[in-house]
Structures are given as C-alpha cells and as structure tokens.
Design a protein around this motif. Structure first.
Motif, short mmCIF file in Angstrom:
data_model
loop_
_atom_site.label_atom_id
_atom_site.label_comp_id
_atom_site.label_asym_id
_atom_site.label_seq_id
_atom_site.Cartn_x
_atom_site.Cartn_y
_atom_site.Cartn_z
N GLU A 131 62.35 53.11 70.34
CA GLU A 131 61.39 54.08 69.82
C GLU A 131 60.76 54.86 70.97
OE1 GLU A 131 58.56 51.92 67.47
OE2 GLU A 131 60.07 51.30 66.03
N GLN A 132 60.45 54.15 72.05
CA GLN A 132 59.87 54.80 73.21
C GLN A 132 60.89 55.76 73.84
OE1 GLN A 132 58.63 51.38 75.52
NE2 GLN A 132 56.49 51.82 75.05
N TRP A 134 63.29 57.34 72.29
CA TRP A 134 63.37 58.51 71.41
C TRP A 134 62.19 59.44 71.68
CZ3 TRP A 134 60.18 60.49 67.63
CH2 TRP A 134 60.70 61.53 66.87
N ALA A 135 60.98 58.85 71.76
CA ALA A 135 59.78 59.65 72.03
C ALA A 135 59.90 60.35 73.38
CB ALA A 135 58.54 58.77 71.98
N HIS A 137 62.64 61.23 74.91
CA HIS A 137 63.60 62.33 74.77
C HIS A 137 62.93 63.54 74.13
CE1 HIS A 137 67.37 64.39 74.12
NE2 HIS A 137 67.08 64.49 72.83
N GLN A 138 62.13 63.30 73.09
CA GLN A 138 61.41 64.40 72.43
C GLN A 138 60.46 65.09 73.41
OE1 GLN A 138 62.06 65.45 69.23
NE2 GLN A 138 63.71 63.97 69.43
N CYS A 139 59.74 64.28 74.17
CA CYS A 139 58.76 64.83 75.12
C CYS A 139 59.46 65.58 76.26
CB CYS A 139 57.86 63.72 75.66
SG CYS A 139 56.74 63.04 74.40
N CYS A 189 52.11 63.77 76.03
CA CYS A 189 53.01 63.78 74.86
C CYS A 189 53.29 62.36 74.38
CB CYS A 189 54.32 64.50 75.24
SG CYS A 189 55.50 64.61 73.88
N MET A 190 53.59 61.45 75.28
CA MET A 190 53.89 60.06 74.92
C MET A 190 52.67 59.40 74.28
SD MET A 190 57.08 59.39 75.57
CE MET A 190 57.21 57.62 75.68
N ARG A 192 50.58 60.76 72.32
CA ARG A 192 50.53 61.17 70.91
C ARG A 192 51.49 60.31 70.06
NH1 ARG A 192 50.00 66.20 73.42
NH2 ARG A 192 52.18 66.76 73.21
N TYR A 193 52.66 59.96 70.64
CA TYR A 193 53.60 59.12 69.89
C TYR A 193 53.11 57.67 69.78
CZ TYR A 193 57.21 62.70 69.64
OH TYR A 193 57.93 63.83 69.35
N ALA A 194 52.34 57.23 70.77
CA ALA A 194 51.85 55.85 70.78
C ALA A 194 50.80 55.63 69.71
CB ALA A 194 51.28 55.49 72.16
#
Length: 195
Positions: A131-132, A134-135, A137-139, A189-190, A192-194
């Motif tokens: 999951e991290q 993927w996040a 990669h998005q960031c 950015c990370m 926000r995903y956390a």
C-alpha cells in the motif's frame, strides 16, 4: 535527459526488443542478465517474499517484452522505467493473492504457516508495504519531471548528490535543491495517504 553509457546500452536493447525480430529474444536475454539482480531485489522489497518476487520478476520481463516499444528514453532512464513495471507487477501480485485468500476463506494463521518460513516477512507487513509502495508511486507521479528523475535515480541507483550532479550534468546545488524539495513534496503527499 543525460544518461550514462550503460543506459545507452539498455536503451539499445529495448529498441531491439521492440522490433520483435529474430534478434529480440537475444536482446531480452541480455537485458535480463544485466538488470535482473537489481530488479529482483526491488521485487523482494515489494512482495516481502523471495518466491513471490521470482514470479513477479518473470511477469515483469514478459510485460517488458510486450511493451518495450512504449519505452521513451526522453521520459525516464531504463532502470527507472523497468522498476515501475516491477513495482506495479508486485502490487498486482499482492492484490491477487489478497483477493484469492478472501475468495477461498483461508484463515490468516494457516496462510502464515504455509507461506512464511522462520524469520521471513509477515504477510500483513508486506500488504502494508505494498500500500505504501502504491502511495509512493502516486506521489512520485505528482513531482515535476526533473525532480522525479533525480529522486528516482537517487533511489534506484543509490547515487550520491555528487554522482547525480556528474551523471545529469547539473550543478550540485541544483541537484540538492531538487532532491530536498522533491522529498518535502513526497512527505506531504505520503502523509495524506497515511491518514
């Protein structure tokens, strides 16, 4: 985008693979020989399991075989491009395994006993890591191209600021600034995903 001679060789191999002629298979074999150990290490990091990483790596090279014509040297170094494919295949693999486990109703304790030997990685940790990844990669995709390039090279090739400056033919201060700003943006950015 400046790149070194080893990149030039990998780019030439990608072009030979993309043609899909009689030399393409030899080019893929050579590409595999030159890059598989580093990409295998990445696959292990993503999946947390050596056996799974082997499956992911095989799948990644099959994908590279199919889409080599899509590679654009102007957009990223070859190892960074292949690294994204390996990460993507690794995340897909973990998602499929999670889905299969849910469909089959396998108990977590049984799954751990069957797949984790000794001091190996806990599957829950591997899922969290995926999951991290993927996040991340998005960031990374949200960074400016030059920042993404510098951060990717620093990560994938483990290059120092000075080595990056030499390879990219940029002032050392510029490289340091791009890395610092890129990492600040990634942290924000990370976060926000956390949440």
């Amino acid at each position: 985008m400046p790149h070194d001679r080893s990149d030039d060789h990998l780019i030439a191999l990608m072009h030979r693979i993309a043609v899909q002629d009689s030399a393409a298979q030899a080019a893929l074999k050579e590409l595999y020989d030159l890059t598989s150990s580093k990409l295998y290490g990445l696959a292990v990091k993503v999946t947390g399991n050596r056996s799974w990483a082997e499956d992911v790596l095989q799948d990644a090279y099959l994908n590279i075989w199919r889409i080599a014509g899509d590679y654009r040297a102007a957009l990223s170094p070859p190892m960074a491009w292949m690294g994204v494919i390996v990460r993507s295949r690794g995340l897909d693999f973990l998602r499929r395994r999670t889905s299969e486990r849910a469909d089959q109703g396998v108990e977590l304790d049984d799954f751990i006993q069957e797949t984790v030997a000794g001091d190996g990685t806990d599957p829950l940790d591997a899922a969290h890591a995926s999951e991290q990844a993927w996040a991340l990669h998005q960031c990374l995709s949200r960074l400016e191209a030059k920042q993404r390039e510098v951060v990717s090279l620093a990560y994938l090739r483990d290059l120092s600021h000075g080595e990056l400056s030499d390879q990219l033919q940029l002032p050392l201060g510029t490289v340091k600034t791009w890395i610092r700003r890129g990492l600040e943006q990634l942290r924000g950015c990370m976060a926000r995903y956390a949440g």
